[in-house]
Design a protein around this motif. Structure first.
Motif, PDB file in Angstrom:
ATOM      1  N   TRP A  96       0.894  -1.167   0.000  1.00  0.00           N
ATOM      2  CA  TRP A  96       0.000   0.000   0.000  1.00  0.00           C
ATOM      3  C   TRP A  96       0.921   1.203   0.000  1.00  0.00           C
ATOM      4  O   TRP A  96       1.613   1.446   0.967  1.00  0.00           O
ATOM      5  CB  TRP A  96      -0.843  -0.021   1.263  1.00  0.00           C
TER       6      TRP A  96
ATOM      7  N   VAL B  10      -4.317   5.155  -3.374  1.00  0.00           N
ATOM      8  CA  VAL B  10      -4.328   4.880  -1.930  1.00  0.00           C
ATOM      9  C   VAL B  10      -3.620   5.965  -1.123  1.00  0.00           C
ATOM     10  O   VAL B  10      -3.909   6.137   0.058  1.00  0.00           O
ATOM     11  CB  VAL B  10      -3.759   3.487  -1.580  1.00  0.00           C
TER      12      VAL B  10
ATOM     13  N   SER C  39      -5.611   7.379   1.980  1.00  0.00           N
ATOM     14  CA  SER C  39      -5.101   7.303   3.352  1.00  0.00           C
ATOM     15  C   SER C  39      -5.098   8.655   4.057  1.00  0.00           C
ATOM     16  O   SER C  39      -5.290   8.718   5.271  1.00  0.00           O
ATOM     17  CB  SER C  39      -3.690   6.719   3.367  1.00  0.00           C
TER      18      SER C  39
ATOM     19  N   PRO D 285      -7.869   7.108   7.207  1.00  0.00           N
ATOM     20  CA  PRO D 285      -6.786   6.177   7.558  1.00  0.00           C
ATOM     21  C   PRO D 285      -7.248   4.726   7.802  1.00  0.00           C
ATOM     22  O   PRO D 285      -6.448   3.797   7.678  1.00  0.00           O
ATOM     23  CB  PRO D 285      -6.193   6.775   8.837  1.00  0.00           C
TER      24      PRO D 285
ATOM     25  N   GLU E  97      -6.484   1.726   5.092  1.00  0.00           N
ATOM     26  CA  GLU E  97      -5.104   1.241   5.056  1.00  0.00           C
ATOM     27  C   GLU E  97      -4.814   0.329   6.235  1.00  0.00           C
ATOM     28  O   GLU E  97      -4.236  -0.749   6.067  1.00  0.00           O
ATOM     29  CB  GLU E  97      -4.118   2.413   5.065  1.00  0.00           C
ATOM     30  N   ARG E  98      -5.217   0.745   7.433  1.00  0.00           N
ATOM     31  CA  ARG E  98      -4.996  -0.097   8.630  1.00  0.00           C
ATOM     32  C   ARG E  98      -5.652  -1.462   8.465  1.00  0.00           C
ATOM     33  O   ARG E  98      -5.046  -2.502   8.728  1.00  0.00           O
ATOM     34  CB  ARG E  98      -5.552   0.598   9.871  1.00  0.00           C
TER      35      ARG E  98
END
Length: 167
Positions: A31, A36, A40, A44, A47-48
């Protein structure tokens, strides 16, 4: 339903009500390039959750064609769709592009089910046509076949001065 094209950032969604923002991910857990990066900054959580998913920390299978749905607000869910095998390598420009059209189609079927369940409109950058190396002329008809032809409203976002937004 219609497929609407607009110029703009796909993280700045148009419309009201439940919305599903779809983008393409790879099958190696990377990523860090393309859409992305913008995603992000705006949200957020995707992505996590993608990193947890890619490292086997969730129950869901992580493979081409799979989709991880990540709620980021009461009216917005981000769909991490695995439609890319590996990543494009700058030192190997003759390699096959990482896009996998059949995985995108399979993922769009899953997106359709989720969007119908949520009563959501679908929003996408030009998925698969950026760093994944795909041909938008092949991907757009898939979106029509799998989403708009099934009654879903879809908005495609393109950035000004960029032929194909990274996905």
């Amino acid at each position: 339903m219609a497929l609407t094209h607009i110029m703009g950032d796909a993280t700045q969604l148009q419309g009201e009500g439940p919305r599903l923002l779809v983008h393409i991910c790879n099958d190696i857990g990377a990523w860090g390039r393309g859409f992305v990066m913008t995603l992000s900054k705006a949200y957020p959580q995707p992505e996590r959750e993608f990193k947890r998913w890619a490292t086997g920390q969730t129950e869901q299978a992580y493979a081409l064609g799979e989709v991880q749905f990540v709620p980021v607000s009461p009216t917005l869910t981000v769909a991490n769709l695995v439609g890319q095998h590996d990543i494009a390598r700058k030192n190997n420009p003759t390699a096959e592009p990482p896009v996998r059209y059949e995985a995108i189609r399979t993922g769009l079927e899953r997106v359709r089910d989720e969007a119908q369940s949520l009563g959501a409109s679908v929003h996408v950058p030009r998925i698969g046509a950026g760093v994944a190396g795909g041909d938008w002329a092949l991907i757009e008809p898939m979106i029509r076949e799998e989403l708009t032809n099934h009654g879903l409203k879809v908005t495609v976002y393109s950035l000004p001065n960029i032929q194909a937004q990274n996905s």
